[in-house]
Motif scaffolding. Structure first.
Motif, PDB file in Angstrom:
ATOM      1  N   VAL A  12       4.370  21.331   1.598  1.00 56.82           N
ATOM      2  CA  VAL A  12       3.670  20.972   2.831  1.00 56.82           C
ATOM      3  C   VAL A  12       3.330  19.487   2.772  1.00 56.82           C
ATOM      4  O   VAL A  12       3.091  18.939   1.687  1.00 56.82           O
ATOM      5  CB  VAL A  12       2.414  21.847   3.056  1.00 56.82           C
ATOM      6  N   GLN A  13       3.370  18.838   3.921  1.00 60.16           N
ATOM      7  CA  GLN A  13       3.126  17.395   3.989  1.00 60.16           C
ATOM      8  C   GLN A  13       2.336  17.087   5.254  1.00 60.16           C
ATOM      9  O   GLN A  13       2.505  17.772   6.269  1.00 60.16           O
ATOM     10  CB  GLN A  13       4.472  16.641   4.046  1.00 60.16           C
ATOM     11  N   LEU A  14       1.472  16.071   5.173  1.00 61.89           N
ATOM     12  CA  LEU A  14       0.778  15.584   6.369  1.00 61.89           C
ATOM     13  C   LEU A  14       1.620  14.428   6.888  1.00 61.89           C
ATOM     14  O   LEU A  14       1.727  13.387   6.232  1.00 61.89           O
ATOM     15  CB  LEU A  14      -0.643  15.122   6.016  1.00 61.89           C
ATOM     16  N   THR A  15       2.254  14.607   8.039  1.00 63.96           N
ATOM     17  CA  THR A  15       3.356  13.722   8.405  1.00 63.96           C
ATOM     18  C   THR A  15       3.030  12.637   9.423  1.00 63.96           C
ATOM     19  O   THR A  15       3.775  11.670   9.529  1.00 63.96           O
ATOM     20  CB  THR A  15       4.526  14.555   8.949  1.00 63.96           C
ATOM     21  N   GLY A  67       2.466  14.934  -0.026  1.00 66.57           N
ATOM     22  CA  GLY A  67       2.167  13.579   0.402  1.00 66.57           C
ATOM     23  C   GLY A  67       1.571  13.523   1.793  1.00 66.57           C
ATOM     24  O   GLY A  67       1.544  14.516   2.531  1.00 66.57           O
ATOM     25  N   ILE A  68       1.086  12.327   2.123  1.00 66.28           N
ATOM     26  CA  ILE A  68       0.411  12.069   3.396  1.00 66.28           C
ATOM     27  C   ILE A  68       1.034  10.819   4.011  1.00 66.28           C
ATOM     28  O   ILE A  68       1.239   9.817   3.315  1.00 66.28           O
ATOM     29  CB  ILE A  68      -1.099  11.825   3.170  1.00 66.28           C
ATOM     30  N   THR A  69       1.312  10.882   5.311  1.00 66.38           N
ATOM     31  CA  THR A  69       1.807   9.715   6.050  1.00 66.38           C
ATOM     32  C   THR A  69       0.875   9.448   7.224  1.00 66.38           C
ATOM     33  O   THR A  69       0.546  10.379   7.972  1.00 66.38           O
ATOM     34  CB  THR A  69       3.232   9.970   6.580  1.00 66.38           C
ATOM     35  N   GLU A 109       0.786  -1.239   0.000  1.00 67.80           N
ATOM     36  CA  GLU A 109       0.000   0.000   0.000  1.00 67.80           C
ATOM     37  C   GLU A 109       0.820   1.293   0.000  1.00 67.80           C
ATOM     38  O   GLU A 109       0.303   2.329  -0.434  1.00 67.80           O
ATOM     39  CB  GLU A 109      -0.900   0.038   1.241  1.00 67.80           C
ATOM     40  N   PHE A 110       2.024   1.265   0.540  1.00 66.98           N
ATOM     41  CA  PHE A 110       2.691   2.528   0.861  1.00 66.98           C
ATOM     42  C   PHE A 110       3.904   2.790  -0.019  1.00 66.98           C
ATOM     43  O   PHE A 110       4.545   1.849  -0.506  1.00 66.98           O
ATOM     44  CB  PHE A 110       3.096   2.539   2.343  1.00 66.98           C
ATOM     45  N   SER A 111       4.222   4.071  -0.201  1.00 72.97           N
ATOM     46  CA  SER A 111       5.363   4.447  -1.037  1.00 72.97           C
ATOM     47  C   SER A 111       6.366   5.319  -0.283  1.00 72.97           C
ATOM     48  O   SER A 111       7.329   5.793  -0.878  1.00 72.97           O
ATOM     49  CB  SER A 111       4.867   5.172  -2.297  1.00 72.97           C
ATOM     50  N   MET A 112       6.140   5.536   0.997  1.00 70.95           N
ATOM     51  CA  MET A 112       7.042   6.362   1.817  1.00 70.95           C
ATOM     52  C   MET A 112       7.046   5.777   3.230  1.00 70.95           C
ATOM     53  O   MET A 112       6.010   5.295   3.695  1.00 70.95           O
ATOM     54  CB  MET A 112       6.537   7.810   1.853  1.00 70.95           C
TER      55      MET A 112
END
Ligand code: G3I
Length: 449
Positions: free
Chosen positions: A261-264, A291-293, A67-70
């Protein structure tokens, strides 16, 4: 077709009302079906905080890789983990995470080089110039160790006070002098000239909050004086109502200062689908929200496990909020529509090479961000007149170039192939992978199929 367009079409057609509910919950034909692939359609990543101890849990790892890329290490890059004794560095657990992520084609966010919490015991009792020197050495060593492997560093975490002051939080780091944050950023840039350098904090999502305004003024000041800051991380630990209504405004205003800006660290108490969808929309509506984490993978992995705040339940099943996020990502402005279209020729720049697009297969183009002695290449893979289910790009590297790391791709010699989440590319649409290399010159595309 975008989901929004699908909804509009359904609303206009009364005769399909009876089947509308079914259709609305289905993914539009061709829409991406994992978080990473859906985010990638509009050039974004979707990440998770990962704990090294859980890399032996097969359910956890299979969701992560699918599912994830980061990836952000949840605790393993913090000061107490990486420098447990002064001057003695331990990268064992952080390296496990980095090696897994990069090996699976994911990128890394580093977290965090400087924080008032999670300091090793020897640092907690330090003050003044000794602490300032220890901080500089810590950042130099840790950012240097990971140089070339980190997409973005949370250089400084949570340095602003809660409440109405809008000022700095008191801490031993703050007491070394108000310039400690800019010194941290300049030190990080010297140690890793490639990573994006972020300031990261919580409760800065509401534009009217004094803390938000305080951080905004600092970023504005840094940009005006040339202090190297590239991004602001909004942790996004939300209550059950989700983000404040001004969240998108906040992201837009910060981005206008010239930072990403990123949602971390996103998590939302009880994880309602609508709250997650609203949060995702606030990001994808802002071009520089990259991106979003989420802060963990399954509810049972969360630091707030009692609130079930994540996208997967304790058994690893997707929750309703997962679909809320996926739909919002697939409807992002800039996401290619998913109806078959005439293949478009990729935009080229002077630093771009393009292969001829064989009908029914794919084309690839390379764009470069180069500096003296190295470059980051972004390779766009565009499907031809039919959907791709897997792809391989053959690249000829410039003489003497050596690849140091890559993301969203697996490599075998000069052949670069999709990873699990980005093999499917709908006809006429594209996906991107990247790599960093030493050397100079532009990689040439020798084939795509
Ligand atoms: O690993 C030890 C274990 O050996 C020991 O028995 C146990 C006893 O307390 O502690 C374990 O370490 C804990 C660690 O999490 C791993 O579970 C620490 O005590 C605990 O303090 C630590 O909490 C972390 C917290 O940051 C403090 O560093 C959370 O996992 C982590 O999710 C949380 O993450 C922070 C971000 O870094 C910054 N923003 C807020 C966010 C949530 O608090």
């Amino acid at each position: 077709m975008k989901l929004s367009a699908l909804r509009a079409a359904l609303a206009a057609t009364a005769s399909v009302a009876a089947v509308g509910a079914t259709l609305l919950t289905a993914s539009p034909a061709g829409a991406a079906t994992t978080l990473g692939a859906s985010a990638a359609q509009s050039g974004r990543y979707f990440g998770a905080a990962v704990a090294a101890a859980k890399l032996s849990d097969s359910t956890y790892v299979s969701i992560l890789d699918r599912e994830f890329s980061m990836v952000t290490p949840e605790n393993e890059m913090k000061m107490d983990a990486t420098e447990p004794s002064q001057g003695q560095f331990n990268y064992t657990n952080a390296d496990r995470i980095v090696n897994h992520a990069l090996g699976a084609g994911m990128r890394m966010r580093g977290h965090t080089l400087a924080w008032y919490q999670q300091q090793p015991g020897w640092m907690q009792s330090m003050e003044g110039s000794a602490l300032r020197q220890a901080l500089i050495n810590h950042i130099t060593q840790v950012a240097g160790h990971y140089s070339g492997k980190i997409y973005a560093w949370d250089v400084v975490n949570e340095a602003f006070a809660d409440g109405g002051s809008g000022g700095r939080r008191d801490s031993n780091l703050q007491r070394t002098g108000n310039d400690w944050i800019e010194v941290a950023f300049r030190t990080a840039r010297a140690a890793d000239p490639v990573a994006k350098l972020c300031y990261n904090d919580y409760n800065i999502e509401d534009w009217s909050a004094a803390k938000t305004q305080g951080v905004y003024r600092m970023v504005q000041d840094f940009k005006s004086r040339g202090v190297p800051i590239d991004c602001v991380g909004f942790q996004s630990h939300f209550g059950s109502g989700g983000p404040p209504s001004s969240f998108q405004t906040t992201l837009t205003n910060f981005a206008a200062l010239g930072v990403d800006v990123q949602l971390t660290e996103l998590d939302i108490a009880q994880a309602s689908s609508s709250a997650y969808a609203a949060t995702t929309r606030a990001c994808v509506n802002v071009p520089r929200c990259t991106g979003i984490t989420t802060w963990g993978i399954r509810d049972t992995d969360s630091w707030r496990s009692g609130e079930n705040p994540l996208l997967f339940d304790g058994n690893g099943n997707k929750k309703a909020a997962y679909n809320g996020v996926l739909d919002a990502l697939n409807a992002a402005p800039g996401t290619p529509t998913t109806t078959p279209t005439t293949p478009t020729t990729p935009t080229t720049t002077p630093t771009t090479t393009t292969s001829a697009p064989p009908p029914g297969t794919c084309s690839a183009s390379v764009s470069l961000n180069a500096w003296n002695g190295g470059f980051v290449a972004t390779v766009r893979v565009t499907a031809g007149s039919a959907d791709l289910n897997a792809w391989t790009v053959t690249l000829t590297l410039p003489s003497g170039a050596a690849v140091t790391n890559s993301w969203n791709v697996q490599r075998s010699g000069d052949r670069w192939s999709n990873v699990s989440y980005n093999g499917h590319v709908a006809a006429g649409q594209y996906t991107e992978f990247g790599f960093q290399a030493t050397g100079s010159g532009t990689p040439a595309v020798a084939g795509c199929g």
